[in-house]
Scaffold this active site. Structure first.
Site, PDB file in Angstrom:
ATOM      1  N   VAL A 169       0.862  -1.180   0.000  1.00  0.00           N
ATOM      2  CA  VAL A 169       0.000   0.000   0.000  1.00  0.00           C
ATOM      3  C   VAL A 169       0.901   1.232   0.000  1.00  0.00           C
ATOM      4  O   VAL A 169       1.783   1.363   0.846  1.00  0.00           O
ATOM      5  CB  VAL A 169      -0.927   0.022   1.238  1.00  0.00           C
ATOM      6  N   ASP A 200      -8.842  12.445  -0.331  1.00  0.00           N
ATOM      7  CA  ASP A 200      -8.198  13.688   0.066  1.00  0.00           C
ATOM      8  C   ASP A 200      -7.905  13.602   1.556  1.00  0.00           C
ATOM      9  O   ASP A 200      -8.798  13.716   2.388  1.00  0.00           O
ATOM     10  CB  ASP A 200      -9.113  14.870  -0.242  1.00  0.00           C
ATOM     11  N   ASP A 229     -13.725   7.674   3.783  1.00  0.00           N
ATOM     12  CA  ASP A 229     -12.528   7.339   2.998  1.00  0.00           C
ATOM     13  C   ASP A 229     -11.722   6.237   3.673  1.00  0.00           C
ATOM     14  O   ASP A 229     -11.268   5.288   3.027  1.00  0.00           O
ATOM     15  CB  ASP A 229     -11.651   8.576   2.809  1.00  0.00           C
ATOM     16  N   ASN A 273       3.721   7.692   2.653  1.00  0.00           N
ATOM     17  CA  ASN A 273       4.414   8.751   1.924  1.00  0.00           C
ATOM     18  C   ASN A 273       3.608  10.046   1.837  1.00  0.00           C
ATOM     19  O   ASN A 273       4.174  11.105   1.595  1.00  0.00           O
ATOM     20  CB  ASN A 273       4.752   8.267   0.510  1.00  0.00           C
ATOM     21  N   TYR A 320       5.165  22.356   9.840  1.00  0.00           N
ATOM     22  CA  TYR A 320       5.667  21.187   9.114  1.00  0.00           C
ATOM     23  C   TYR A 320       6.771  20.498   9.900  1.00  0.00           C
ATOM     24  O   TYR A 320       6.788  19.270  10.042  1.00  0.00           O
ATOM     25  CB  TYR A 320       6.184  21.631   7.750  1.00  0.00           C
ATOM     26  N   SER A 363      11.136  17.295  -6.379  1.00  0.00           N
ATOM     27  CA  SER A 363       9.722  16.943  -6.299  1.00  0.00           C
ATOM     28  C   SER A 363       8.882  18.205  -6.384  1.00  0.00           C
ATOM     29  O   SER A 363       9.392  19.327  -6.289  1.00  0.00           O
ATOM     30  CB  SER A 363       9.409  16.225  -4.972  1.00  0.00           C
TER      31      SER A 363
END
Length: 332
Positions: free
Chosen positions: A58, A113, A121, A140, A207, A242
């Site tokens: 996955v 999302d 979800d 990820n 972050y 990226s």
């Protein structure tokens, strides 16, 4: 003439400090060669230990960049792939690419999302994998700030999205997949981290904090799941080309996703530059050297490193704001 009285402690104390110095240098030399062996010589654990070919992996955040590359390289090794990301069209394109390149490899897709954190979800993901032998989970999915920004100026939505995606999304997916691994007594959980979680990063404070959270959680989870045959590894990285980093050109210190993922999958169980940090690896060679050097010589939490990091991101913010201003003028 009065005879000089010698200090009886002089020689033992000198010998003690000399011994401590020799031991310190010896440990640093050993640490360096351990780093070299881990990054360049010793192979990682084979993926076959965690699941047979034809079992499932996955991958979240699978449609672009590092996530897409994990999916492609795992498919090349014979694993079927569950692709999870936001955009269905990108997932379908990647699924078709995998099936055309690797005969016999199956794919399943789920568009969700993660910023919405919808129970429906996660229930859909649970239903999708309930009958699958999932051997590998690649956590990820992630989000950073649009640009470096002072915390007090960070939009509330950006705050919520970063924490919801990076932290809650990762935890909820893992809680769905890990029980099956525990039951089968084998599996691999890789979670993507960032130097932002190692180095407190001003102007990326939310972050940075979210990635530091993943370090603590992943190391703790690794200890919990080890007795059940499930290997947990946090994968640390500096910059990779990226969409998130906005860097397009690779260099010695900034690999492309293909180079980075090859290193990550090739060094399972090796610490790389993350010596002394349980269930953690910095597998790409230049990132590993940087991580080791920071931990060995400067530390990661001191004010000098913090100030340097702050200065760098203030400069990045100024350039980003100037670009926005130029783009705005062009659009007028």
């Amino acid at each position: 003439m009065t005879a000089l009285i010698e200090d009886p402690w002089k020689e033992p104390v000198t010998a003690l400090f000399a011994g401590i110095g020799i031991l310190y240098i010896t440990l640093k030399i050993f640490s360096f060669w351990r780093l070299i062996a881990s990054l360049f010589i010793l192979p990682g654990t084979s993926l076959s230990k965690f699941g047979r070919k034809g079992s499932w992996a996955v991958v979240t955040g699978a449609s672009d960049g590092i996530g897409k590359e994990y999916a492609l390289q795992l498919a090349a090794k014979g694993f079927n792939i569950v692709l999870v990301s936001r955009t269905q069209s990108k997932l379908e394109t990647l699924a078709s690419e995998i099936q055309s390149k690797y005969a016999g490899v199956q794919t399943k897709t789920l568009a969700m999302d993660f910023s919405q954190s919808l129970d429906s979800d996660f229930q859909a993901l649970k239903a999708l994998v309930s009958d699958l032998e999932v051997s590998i989970l690649i956590n990820n999915v992630g989000l950073s700030h649009e640009m470096p920004v002072p915390f007090v100026q960070t939009p509330e939505k950006e705050l919520k999205d970063i924490i919801t995606i990076n932290c809650m999304g990762t935890l909820r997916v893992t809680q769905i997949v890990a029980p099956g691994m525990v039951q089968r007594r084998r599996g691999l959980i890789l979670t993507m981290a960032s130097f932002g979680g190692i180095l407190p990063t001003p102007l990326l404070a939310t972050y940075s904090g979210s990635k530091a959270f993943l370090q603590q959680w992943s190391s703790a989870l690794g200890s919990e799941l080890k007795p059940h045959g499930v290997h947990v590894q946090l994968v640390q990285s500096y910059l990779v080309t990226s969409a998130m980093s906005k860097i397009k050109r690779a260099s010695a210190t900034i690999p492309n996703p293909k180079q980075f993922v090859r290193a990550a999958l090739g060094k399972i169980g090796r610490s790389g530059g993350a010596q002394g940090i349980a269930y953690t690896s910095t597998p790409y060679w230049s990132h590993g050297i940087m991580h080791w050097a920071l931990g060995t010589f400067t530390g990661t939490m001191n004010s000098i490193v913090l100030d340097q990091n702050k200065s760098m991101h203030e400069s990045i913010r100024k350039r980003a704001l100037r670009k926005l201003e130029r783009d705005g003028k062009k659009g007028q």
